[in-house]
Scaffold this motif. Structure first.
Motif, PDB file in Angstrom:
ATOM      1  N   PRO A   1     -33.053 -42.145  57.594  1.00  0.00           N
ATOM      2  CA  PRO A   1     -32.128 -41.502  58.518  1.00  0.00           C
ATOM      3  C   PRO A   1     -32.820 -40.729  59.642  1.00  0.00           C
ATOM      4  CG  PRO A   1     -32.307 -40.134  56.587  1.00  0.00           C
ATOM      5  CD  PRO A   1     -33.188 -41.349  56.368  1.00  0.00           C
ATOM      6  N   GLN A   2     -34.191 -40.685  59.672  1.00  0.00           N
ATOM      7  CA  GLN A   2     -34.887 -39.885  60.693  1.00  0.00           C
ATOM      8  C   GLN A   2     -34.516 -40.326  62.117  1.00  0.00           C
ATOM      9  OE1 GLN A   2     -36.569 -41.416  58.161  1.00  0.00           O
ATOM     10  NE2 GLN A   2     -37.476 -39.741  56.961  1.00  0.00           N
ATOM     11  N   ARG A   3     -34.529 -41.616  62.366  1.00  0.00           N
ATOM     12  CA  ARG A   3     -34.207 -42.125  63.704  1.00  0.00           C
ATOM     13  C   ARG A   3     -32.782 -41.718  64.087  1.00  0.00           C
ATOM     14  NH1 ARG A   3     -35.724 -47.385  63.425  1.00  0.00           N
ATOM     15  NH2 ARG A   3     -33.875 -47.844  62.238  1.00  0.00           N
ATOM     16  N   GLN A   4     -31.838 -41.876  63.166  1.00  0.00           N
ATOM     17  CA  GLN A   4     -30.446 -41.531  63.430  1.00  0.00           C
ATOM     18  C   GLN A   4     -30.306 -40.030  63.691  1.00  0.00           C
ATOM     19  OE1 GLN A   4     -27.783 -42.094  60.112  1.00  0.00           O
ATOM     20  NE2 GLN A   4     -25.958 -42.007  61.424  1.00  0.00           N
ATOM     21  N   ILE A   5     -30.984 -39.214  62.911  1.00  0.00           N
ATOM     22  CA  ILE A   5     -30.893 -37.758  63.064  1.00  0.00           C
ATOM     23  C   ILE A   5     -31.451 -37.330  64.424  1.00  0.00           C
ATOM     24  CG2 ILE A   5     -31.785 -35.552  62.193  1.00  0.00           C
ATOM     25  CD1 ILE A   5     -31.560 -36.782  59.354  1.00  0.00           C
TER      26      ILE A   5
ATOM     27  N   VAL B   1     -31.469 -32.125  56.813  1.00  0.00           N
ATOM     28  CA  VAL B   1     -31.460 -32.522  58.234  1.00  0.00           C
ATOM     29  C   VAL B   1     -32.595 -31.815  58.970  1.00  0.00           C
ATOM     30  CG1 VAL B   1     -30.159 -32.357  60.398  1.00  0.00           C
ATOM     31  CG2 VAL B   1     -29.017 -33.101  58.305  1.00  0.00           C
ATOM     32  N   LYS B   2     -32.738 -30.514  58.728  1.00  0.00           N
ATOM     33  CA  LYS B   2     -33.797 -29.755  59.392  1.00  0.00           C
ATOM     34  C   LYS B   2     -35.173 -30.275  58.998  1.00  0.00           C
ATOM     35  CE  LYS B   2     -31.285 -25.418  60.048  1.00  0.00           C
ATOM     36  NZ  LYS B   2     -31.259 -23.992  59.726  1.00  0.00           N
ATOM     37  N   SER B   3     -35.381 -30.598  57.728  1.00  0.00           N
ATOM     38  CA  SER B   3     -36.662 -31.142  57.261  1.00  0.00           C
ATOM     39  C   SER B   3     -36.954 -32.481  57.917  1.00  0.00           C
ATOM     40  CB  SER B   3     -36.661 -31.304  55.743  1.00  0.00           C
ATOM     41  OG  SER B   3     -36.542 -30.057  55.114  1.00  0.00           O
ATOM     42  N   HIS B   4     -35.926 -33.370  57.985  1.00  0.00           N
ATOM     43  CA  HIS B   4     -36.107 -34.670  58.629  1.00  0.00           C
ATOM     44  C   HIS B   4     -36.491 -34.496  60.111  1.00  0.00           C
ATOM     45  CE1 HIS B   4     -35.154 -37.497  55.493  1.00  0.00           C
ATOM     46  NE2 HIS B   4     -33.944 -36.969  55.251  1.00  0.00           N
ATOM     47  N   ILE B   5     -35.853 -33.578  60.804  1.00  0.00           N
ATOM     48  CA  ILE B   5     -36.159 -33.358  62.220  1.00  0.00           C
ATOM     49  C   ILE B   5     -37.594 -32.872  62.380  1.00  0.00           C
ATOM     50  CG2 ILE B   5     -35.659 -31.871  64.214  1.00  0.00           C
ATOM     51  CD1 ILE B   5     -32.696 -32.116  63.513  1.00  0.00           C
ATOM     52  N   LYS B   6     -38.001 -31.917  61.540  1.00  0.00           N
ATOM     53  CA  LYS B   6     -39.354 -31.372  61.652  1.00  0.00           C
ATOM     54  C   LYS B   6     -40.401 -32.449  61.401  1.00  0.00           C
ATOM     55  CE  LYS B   6     -42.396 -27.796  59.904  1.00  0.00           C
ATOM     56  NZ  LYS B   6     -42.582 -26.703  58.979  1.00  0.00           N
ATOM     57  N   ARG B   7     -40.270 -33.204  60.319  1.00  0.00           N
ATOM     58  CA  ARG B   7     -41.247 -34.261  59.996  1.00  0.00           C
ATOM     59  C   ARG B   7     -41.229 -35.368  61.043  1.00  0.00           C
ATOM     60  NH1 ARG B   7     -39.378 -33.292  54.718  1.00  0.00           N
ATOM     61  NH2 ARG B   7     -38.035 -35.123  54.815  1.00  0.00           N
TER      62      ARG B   7
ATOM     63  N   LEU C   1     -40.408 -35.146  64.240  1.00  0.00           N
ATOM     64  CA  LEU C   1     -41.039 -34.674  65.475  1.00  0.00           C
ATOM     65  C   LEU C   1     -42.562 -34.671  65.346  1.00  0.00           C
ATOM     66  CD1 LEU C   1     -38.643 -31.794  66.597  1.00  0.00           C
ATOM     67  CD2 LEU C   1     -38.962 -34.033  67.683  1.00  0.00           C
ATOM     68  N   GLN C   2     -43.052 -34.313  64.153  1.00  0.00           N
ATOM     69  CA  GLN C   2     -44.500 -34.337  63.932  1.00  0.00           C
ATOM     70  C   GLN C   2     -45.030 -35.769  64.037  1.00  0.00           C
ATOM     71  OE1 GLN C   2     -44.673 -32.353  60.125  1.00  0.00           O
ATOM     72  NE2 GLN C   2     -45.031 -30.338  61.053  1.00  0.00           N
ATOM     73  N   ARG C   3     -44.323 -36.730  63.455  1.00  0.00           N
ATOM     74  CA  ARG C   3     -44.738 -38.138  63.537  1.00  0.00           C
ATOM     75  C   ARG C   3     -44.708 -38.634  64.986  1.00  0.00           C
ATOM     76  NH1 ARG C   3     -41.012 -39.663  58.701  1.00  0.00           N
ATOM     77  NH2 ARG C   3     -42.342 -39.080  56.960  1.00  0.00           N
ATOM     78  N   LEU C   4     -43.645 -38.280  65.694  1.00  0.00           N
ATOM     79  CA  LEU C   4     -43.543 -38.695  67.105  1.00  0.00           C
ATOM     80  C   LEU C   4     -44.690 -38.105  67.929  1.00  0.00           C
ATOM     81  CD1 LEU C   4     -39.739 -38.431  67.941  1.00  0.00           C
ATOM     82  CD2 LEU C   4     -41.105 -40.503  67.723  1.00  0.00           C
ATOM     83  N   ARG C   5     -44.990 -36.832  67.692  1.00  0.00           N
ATOM     84  CA  ARG C   5     -46.078 -36.193  68.426  1.00  0.00           C
ATOM     85  C   ARG C   5     -47.387 -36.941  68.203  1.00  0.00           C
ATOM     86  NH1 ARG C   5     -46.196 -31.185  66.272  1.00  0.00           N
ATOM     87  NH2 ARG C   5     -44.563 -30.493  67.671  1.00  0.00           N
ATOM     88  N   VAL C   6     -47.679 -37.274  66.955  1.00  0.00           N
ATOM     89  CA  VAL C   6     -48.921 -37.996  66.646  1.00  0.00           C
ATOM     90  C   VAL C   6     -48.923 -39.357  67.330  1.00  0.00           C
ATOM     91  CG1 VAL C   6     -50.225 -39.096  64.777  1.00  0.00           C
ATOM     92  CG2 VAL C   6     -49.360 -36.765  64.498  1.00  0.00           C
ATOM     93  N   ARG C   7     -47.821 -40.097  67.232  1.00  0.00           N
ATOM     94  CA  ARG C   7     -47.748 -41.430  67.844  1.00  0.00           C
ATOM     95  C   ARG C   7     -47.877 -41.360  69.369  1.00  0.00           C
ATOM     96  NH1 ARG C   7     -42.975 -44.179  64.207  1.00  0.00           N
ATOM     97  NH2 ARG C   7     -44.276 -44.425  62.360  1.00  0.00           N
ATOM     98  N   LEU C   8     -47.217 -40.401  69.979  1.00  0.00           N
ATOM     99  CA  LEU C   8     -47.284 -40.287  71.444  1.00  0.00           C
ATOM    100  C   LEU C   8     -48.649 -39.813  71.918  1.00  0.00           C
ATOM    101  CD1 LEU C   8     -43.734 -38.860  72.187  1.00  0.00           C
ATOM    102  CD2 LEU C   8     -44.561 -41.175  72.635  1.00  0.00           C
ATOM    103  N   GLU C   9     -49.305 -38.931  71.142  1.00  0.00           N
ATOM    104  CA  GLU C   9     -50.650 -38.509  71.502  1.00  0.00           C
ATOM    105  C   GLU C   9     -51.629 -39.663  71.425  1.00  0.00           C
ATOM    106  OE1 GLU C   9     -51.448 -35.185  68.935  1.00  0.00           O
ATOM    107  OE2 GLU C   9     -50.404 -33.774  70.244  1.00  0.00           O
ATOM    108  N   VAL C  10     -51.495 -40.490  70.380  1.00  0.00           N
ATOM    109  CA  VAL C  10     -52.352 -41.662  70.235  1.00  0.00           C
ATOM    110  C   VAL C  10     -52.112 -42.618  71.396  1.00  0.00           C
ATOM    111  CG1 VAL C  10     -52.782 -43.717  68.818  1.00  0.00           C
ATOM    112  CG2 VAL C  10     -52.612 -41.483  67.744  1.00  0.00           C
ATOM    113  N   ALA C  11     -50.838 -42.818  71.750  1.00  0.00           N
ATOM    114  CA  ALA C  11     -50.515 -43.719  72.869  1.00  0.00           C
ATOM    115  C   ALA C  11     -51.047 -43.161  74.171  1.00  0.00           C
ATOM    116  CB  ALA C  11     -49.008 -43.932  72.953  1.00  0.00           C
ATOM    117  N   ASP C  12     -50.985 -41.832  74.349  1.00  0.00           N
ATOM    118  CA  ASP C  12     -51.468 -41.198  75.568  1.00  0.00           C
ATOM    119  C   ASP C  12     -52.985 -41.304  75.654  1.00  0.00           C
ATOM    120  OD1 ASP C  12     -50.979 -39.820  77.976  1.00  0.00           O
ATOM    121  OD2 ASP C  12     -51.663 -37.953  77.032  1.00  0.00           O
ATOM    122  N   ASP C  13     -53.690 -41.144  74.517  1.00  0.00           N
ATOM    123  CA  ASP C  13     -55.141 -41.259  74.483  1.00  0.00           C
ATOM    124  C   ASP C  13     -55.590 -42.678  74.789  1.00  0.00           C
ATOM    125  OD1 ASP C  13     -55.415 -38.590  73.938  1.00  0.00           O
ATOM    126  OD2 ASP C  13     -55.705 -38.875  71.769  1.00  0.00           O
ATOM    127  N   ALA C  14     -54.791 -43.662  74.400  1.00  0.00           N
ATOM    128  CA  ALA C  14     -55.156 -45.060  74.615  1.00  0.00           C
ATOM    129  C   ALA C  14     -55.023 -45.463  76.085  1.00  0.00           C
ATOM    130  CB  ALA C  14     -54.280 -45.975  73.760  1.00  0.00           C
TER     131      ALA C  14
END
Length: 185
Positions: free
Chosen positions: A134-138, A163-169, A171-184
């Motif tokens: 449900p993370q994407r939906q949330i 819901v709050k836990s899903h949002i926090k985790r 966002l952390q995953r998105l941050r890591v993925r976007l940082e990796v994409a930005d570094d590439a």
């Protein structure tokens, strides 16, 4: 300067102001060495000093009605015009130099803000697609529909803390993925 020279200069200035045809020639012959010397010393270039000298006498001839011999001698008036002409040439040089520097500098590529925003949106959408439900939906409900955490919990039937836990985790995953994409890139 002798009284004879001073009287001669006054007569020449009066004839110049009156627009006498020989006066401009005589004024040029009398004071062009002074004007030229000032210009060449300030500008450091013979061709520029010659141009400045010509500009001074053209400006003086055109503006001769504004010359007041009671305020200053003709030589002083010509020196004032020379200073203005020389300052204008220095200013022109400065503008030309700045324009040349601006064109020779390697510029950063100009990115259209709309294009940059679109690229960001695509990257975020790809990163969110990598999240499971449900993370994407949330996150979609939180950011695209602007729902509060409580509204999301109510809509999808999960406890508020979950819901709050899903949002926090997420966002952390998105941050890591976007940082990796930005570094590439």
């Amino acid at each position: 300067m002798s009284n004879v020279d001073a009287e001669s200069d006054k007569r020449l200035a009066a004839a110049f102001r009156a627009g006498g045809p020989e006066a401009v020639h005589d004024v040029y012959r009398r004071w062009s060495p002074l004007v030229y010397t000032m210009a060449v010393r300030s500008l450091g270039s013979v061709p520029d000093a010659e141009d400045a000298t010509q500009q001074v006498f053209v400006a003086a001839w055109r503006g001769r009605a504004g010359f007041d011999p009671d305020r200053a001698p003709l030589a002083s008036w010509l020196v004032g015009i020379t200073r203005h002409v020389v300052a204008d040439i220095h200013e022109r040089r400065s503008r030309e130099r700045q324009a040349q520097e601006a064109t020779t500098m390697t510029a950063e590529p100009v990115v259209d803000p709309d294009t940059a925003h679109l690229v960001d949106r695509v990257m975020v959408a790809e990163a969110m697609a990598g999240l499971g439900d449900p993370q994407r939906q949330i996150l979609s409900l939180a950011f695209y529909e602007d729902l509060t955490h409580a509204q999301i919990a109510e809509r999808i039937g999960l406890p508020l803390g979950t819901v709050k836990s899903h949002i926090k985790r997420s966002l952390q995953r998105l941050r890591v993925r976007l940082e990796v994409a930005d570094d590439a890139s």
